[in-house]
Design an enzyme around this catalytic site. Structure first.
Site, PDB file in Angstrom:
ATOM      1  N   SER A 160      -3.516  46.244  59.696  1.00  0.00           N
ATOM      2  CA  SER A 160      -4.781  45.673  59.211  1.00  0.00           C
ATOM      3  C   SER A 160      -5.482  44.993  60.382  1.00  0.00           C
ATOM      4  O   SER A 160      -5.794  45.651  61.366  1.00  0.00           O
ATOM      5  CB  SER A 160      -4.522  44.708  58.049  1.00  0.00           C
ATOM      6  N   THR A 161      -5.694  43.686  60.319  1.00  0.00           N
ATOM      7  CA  THR A 161      -6.430  42.969  61.359  1.00  0.00           C
ATOM      8  C   THR A 161      -5.800  43.191  62.730  1.00  0.00           C
ATOM      9  O   THR A 161      -4.621  42.929  62.930  1.00  0.00           O
ATOM     10  CB  THR A 161      -6.440  41.452  61.058  1.00  0.00           C
ATOM     11  N   HIS A 186      -6.229  49.330  57.093  1.00  0.00           N
ATOM     12  CA  HIS A 186      -7.270  48.776  56.220  1.00  0.00           C
ATOM     13  C   HIS A 186      -8.622  48.965  56.898  1.00  0.00           C
ATOM     14  O   HIS A 186      -8.926  48.309  57.891  1.00  0.00           O
ATOM     15  CB  HIS A 186      -7.029  47.287  55.961  1.00  0.00           C
ATOM     16  N   MET A 279      -3.439  40.665  58.493  1.00  0.00           N
ATOM     17  CA  MET A 279      -3.384  39.500  57.618  1.00  0.00           C
ATOM     18  C   MET A 279      -2.914  39.909  56.228  1.00  0.00           C
ATOM     19  O   MET A 279      -3.231  40.987  55.744  1.00  0.00           O
ATOM     20  CB  MET A 279      -4.760  38.851  57.522  1.00  0.00           C
ATOM     21  N   ASP A 282       0.431  43.142  52.594  1.00  0.00           N
ATOM     22  CA  ASP A 282       0.484  44.568  52.277  1.00  0.00           C
ATOM     23  C   ASP A 282       1.413  45.286  53.251  1.00  0.00           C
ATOM     24  O   ASP A 282       1.323  45.103  54.461  1.00  0.00           O
ATOM     25  CB  ASP A 282      -0.924  45.172  52.347  1.00  0.00           C
TER      26      ASP A 282
END
Length: 340
Positions: A160-161, A186, A279, A282
Site C-alpha cells: 500500500s503506502t 492499493h 498503512m 490488509d
C-alpha cells in the site's frame, strides 16, 4: 495533532480538502496556498507535518515544486491528482520523486463518491504523517539470479503506502526466468494500468494489468486492476488470473488479503508471499493463512518501510518466516526458488 498545508490552485478544492480534513479530530489545516510560491512561504512560516499537493498548478507545476522540496526540505507529501491517464502518469512520477502517497480527485459530486474520497483523504494524510519520507534502498551489487525456470512456483506481493516504489525496486531485479508474480497494490482504477505500463518499460520481465483469464507464465507479473480483487484459479494443473468484482475487503479493492487467501487455498506450498510497506492491516491475516498452508512468507522490515503498518501487523500475528530489508528481499527470493 497532524498539521496540514493544502496546496491547490482551485479555491473550491482548497475549501473542500480543508473542510474534510478539519472534521478529523487529529488533523489541523494550518494553511492553504494556491501556487508553489505561496506554498514555499507557508511551509517556512507554518512548518506543517504533511502537505497535500495538486499535480497541476500555475507558475510552477506540482512535479517541479516537489523536486525542489525533496532536495531542500524533504517532508511527507500526498499528491492530489485527476483520475485520468495523464494524471496517473504524472502522479507515479511524483512517487518516484519522493511523494509518500496520492489520492485521485472525485470524478463527480455524488455523495457516495465524496464520502469515499473523504475517508481515503483522511486515511492517507494520517499514513503520511507516520511516513519516513523516503528511504531509498542502497544499491548493492546485484545478486546474480539463477538462470533456470521455476516450474509451478509463484510469488505473491501485497503493498500500500510506499508500495509503488518498493514494487518497482523488486521487479527491476527479476529475471525472465522468474516464476509468475501476482501483485495487489492499493491503487485506484486508471492508475493501475499506468502503473503496469510504467513498470513494464523499466523492467526486464513483462508486467501487465490483469484482465482475468490469463494463464500464469514465468517472467510475467500481473497487477490487480484498481477496482477488482485479483485471485488465482487452477484448472487441469494450470493457474490463471481470476478477477472478482465484489465488495472491498479491509476497505480496499483490490485487497491483499483476498489475493493471499486465494493462493493459500490452492497453491500455498509452491508459493512465496511478500508483504511490503503500507498503512493498515490488509494482507496480514492473508499472509498468516499462506504461512500456515505451507508458503514461505516475508514481511518488509520497519527500517526500510515507508509505513510499517501492514508488515508490522503481519509480524505481530507471527505470519512471516522472516522480516527483511527491501534490498534483501530479491536475493532471498532467488535463494528460495533455487531450492527445488
Amino acid at each position: 495533532m497532524i498539521k496540514v498545508l493544502v496546496i491547490d490552485d482551485s479555491a473550491l478544492m482548497r475549501k473542500l480538502l480543508s473542510h474534510m480534513l478539519e472534521q478529523a479530530e487529529d488533523i489541523e489545516v494550518v494553511g492553504t496556498a494556491e501556487d508553489a510560491y505561496q506554498a514555499r512561504e507557508q511551509i517556512k512560516k507554518l512548518n506543517p507535518d504533511v502537505i497535500t499537493l495538486d499535480v497541476e498548478m500555475p507558475k510552477m507545476d506540482g512535479l517541479a515544486f516537489l523536486r525542489n522540496l525533496m532536495r531542500l526540505r524533504p517532508m511527507p507529501v500526498v499528491m492530489v491528482s485527476s483520475l485520468t491517464e495523464k494524471g496517473a502518469a504524472v502522479t507515479l512520477e511524483a512517487m518516484e520523486l519522493g511523494a509518500v502517497d496520492f489520492i485521485a480527485k472525485p470524478k463527480n459530486n455524488q455523495p457516495q463518491d465524496l464520502t469515499q474520497f473523504h475517508h481515503y483523504l483522511v486515511h492517507k494524510v494520517r499514513g503520511a504523517s507516520q511516513a519516513k519520507y523516503q528511504i531509498k534502498p542502497k544499491h548493492k551489487t546485484p545478486v546474480k539470479p539463477p538462470r533456470k525456470r521455476f516450474h509451478n512456483r509463484l510469488i505473491a506481493i501485497g503493498a500500500s503506502t510506499g508500495g509503488t516504489e518498493a514494487i518497482q525496486y523488486l521487479l527491476k531485479q527479476m529475471p525472465l526466468t522468474c516464476p509468475p508474480i501476482l501483485i495487489a497494490q492499493h491503487i485506484p482504477p486508471v492508475f493501475s494500468a499506468s502503473f503496469a505500463k510504467r513498470l513494464n518499460s523499466n523492467c526486464e520481465i513483462e508486467i501487465i494489468e490483469a484482465q482475468g483469464g490469463e494463464m500464469l507464465t514465468p517472467g510475467t507479473a500481473y497487477i490487480a486492476p484498481g477496482d477488482k480483487h485479483l485471485t488465482i484459479d487452477v484448472r487441469l494443473g494450470f493457474a490463471y488470473c481470476k478477477l472478482i468484482d465484489s465488495d472491498p475487503v479491509n476497505r480496499h479493492k483490490p485487497s491483499v488479503d483476498v489475493l493471499f487467501d486465494s493462493i493459500a487455498e490452492v497453491q500455498a506450498k509452491s508459493a512465496v508471499g511478500v508483504l511490503l510497506t503500507g498503512m493498515g492491516q490488509d494482507g496480514s491475516k492473508g499472509l498468516l493463512k499462506l504461512n500456515k498452508a505451507g508458503a514461505y512468507t516475508i514481511a518488509q522490515d520497519e527500517a526500510s518501510s515507508v509505513v510499517w503498518g501492514m508488515p508490522g501487523a503481519a509480524v505481530a500475528l507471527g505470519a512471516c518466516n522472516e522480516q527483511l530489508n527491501l534490498e534483501d528481499i530479491a536475493p532471498k527470493l532467488f535463494e528460495l526458488l533455487a531450492i527445488e
